[in-house]
Design a protein around this motif. Sequence first.
Motif, PDB file in Angstrom:
ATOM      1  N   LYS A 138      53.613 -27.813 -19.542  1.00  0.00           N
ATOM      2  CA  LYS A 138      53.358 -28.087 -18.129  1.00  0.00           C
ATOM      3  C   LYS A 138      52.684 -26.945 -17.404  1.00  0.00           C
ATOM      4  O   LYS A 138      52.104 -27.161 -16.337  1.00  0.00           O
ATOM      5  CB  LYS A 138      54.675 -28.444 -17.427  1.00  0.00           C
ATOM      6  N   ASP A 139      52.729 -25.749 -17.923  1.00  0.00           N
ATOM      7  CA  ASP A 139      52.144 -24.599 -17.231  1.00  0.00           C
ATOM      8  C   ASP A 139      50.759 -24.321 -17.794  1.00  0.00           C
ATOM      9  O   ASP A 139      50.625 -23.859 -18.932  1.00  0.00           O
ATOM     10  CB  ASP A 139      53.038 -23.370 -17.401  1.00  0.00           C
ATOM     11  N   PRO A 140      49.691 -24.570 -17.020  1.00  0.00           N
ATOM     12  CA  PRO A 140      48.334 -24.383 -17.540  1.00  0.00           C
ATOM     13  C   PRO A 140      48.038 -22.962 -17.994  1.00  0.00           C
ATOM     14  O   PRO A 140      47.150 -22.752 -18.831  1.00  0.00           O
ATOM     15  CB  PRO A 140      47.446 -24.776 -16.348  1.00  0.00           C
ATOM     16  N   ARG A 141      48.765 -21.998 -17.450  1.00  0.00           N
ATOM     17  CA  ARG A 141      48.516 -20.612 -17.843  1.00  0.00           C
ATOM     18  C   ARG A 141      48.931 -20.339 -19.283  1.00  0.00           C
ATOM     19  O   ARG A 141      48.557 -19.310 -19.856  1.00  0.00           O
ATOM     20  CB  ARG A 141      49.241 -19.665 -16.877  1.00  0.00           C
ATOM     21  N   GLU A 142      49.700 -21.262 -19.872  1.00  0.00           N
ATOM     22  CA  GLU A 142      50.130 -21.112 -21.256  1.00  0.00           C
ATOM     23  C   GLU A 142      49.280 -21.923 -22.224  1.00  0.00           C
ATOM     24  O   GLU A 142      49.414 -21.781 -23.437  1.00  0.00           O
ATOM     25  CB  GLU A 142      51.596 -21.549 -21.384  1.00  0.00           C
ATOM     26  N   ARG A 172      44.551 -18.266 -23.054  1.00  0.00           N
ATOM     27  CA  ARG A 172      43.173 -17.758 -22.893  1.00  0.00           C
ATOM     28  C   ARG A 172      42.569 -18.341 -21.625  1.00  0.00           C
ATOM     29  O   ARG A 172      42.578 -19.553 -21.411  1.00  0.00           O
ATOM     30  CB  ARG A 172      42.334 -18.117 -24.117  1.00  0.00           C
ATOM     31  N   ALA A 173      41.992 -17.482 -20.791  1.00  0.00           N
ATOM     32  CA  ALA A 173      41.543 -17.898 -19.466  1.00  0.00           C
ATOM     33  C   ALA A 173      40.234 -18.675 -19.489  1.00  0.00           C
ATOM     34  O   ALA A 173      40.081 -19.669 -18.779  1.00  0.00           O
ATOM     35  CB  ALA A 173      41.402 -16.679 -18.551  1.00  0.00           C
ATOM     36  N   ARG A 174      39.279 -18.234 -20.281  1.00  0.00           N
ATOM     37  CA  ARG A 174      37.929 -18.813 -20.215  1.00  0.00           C
ATOM     38  C   ARG A 174      37.692 -19.727 -21.423  1.00  0.00           C
ATOM     39  O   ARG A 174      37.229 -19.283 -22.465  1.00  0.00           O
ATOM     40  CB  ARG A 174      36.885 -17.706 -20.155  1.00  0.00           C
TER      41      ARG A 174
END
Length: 251
Positions: free
Chosen positions: A6-10, A15-17
């Motif tokens: 559920k957490d997009p940061r994971e 990886r961000a890009r």
Amino acid sequence: MSAQMKDPREWFDGRARIMFVHAHPDDETICTGGTLAALAEAGMEPLLVTLTRGERGEVVAGPLEALAGAHGLAVVRQNELKTALGMLGVERHAFLGVPPARAEGLPPTIYEDSGMEWGADGRAVAAPDASDEALTSAPAVEPLNDLLAAAYLAGAQGVVSYDDGGGYGHPDHRLAHRLARAVAHALEVPFWEIARDPSPAAEVHDVEAWLDRKTAALRAHATQLTVDGDDIVHVGGQREPIGRSEVFLRA
């Protein structure tokens, strides 16, 4: 083991890009719209590269159907894509063949939709009349170098595209897989395939919180589909539920 994440940061190993490679306008929303919206909202800087403008796409019956096979369809689909990306909150987008998705020193070019036919098994096969300007008619090294330039300039830390069958078999989708996977290999970054069903090795993105954005973006692609309740209705009348989760398999 597959997990509902559920957490997009994971997502995508944090990886961000991540660079998403799609064949035609509307593919990005149907297959990955919730993920794109979530990553954008989380500040993760997704990049979308669209390989063609969908010049040979069929058109939904109604006031827009006269666009089928017409030169103006490409322009309309570009505008639909622009609107859809606004709904998803995605700011970084390029068409292949145009900077920043063009190899250095080459003039801009347009890769056209290669077209398709439905095979006896219900999967798409190559059209017999693909033009010389079609994506699949170009020497493969040219679109490959263009996509490599896009990924390098964007600082892509991972690449997402279709599986080796192109999802449903469209020749542009199948080439998208080969190009995207080759770029990921060249840059030594992970490659994720868009999957239809969870497997033990897949990661499953719960995009329920971004479903309104995804649905609004789908409605923007009015030449290609309609939204009926919780379903997408495609040009040929095929129905599929709007995905509340999106599945990716690291290759």
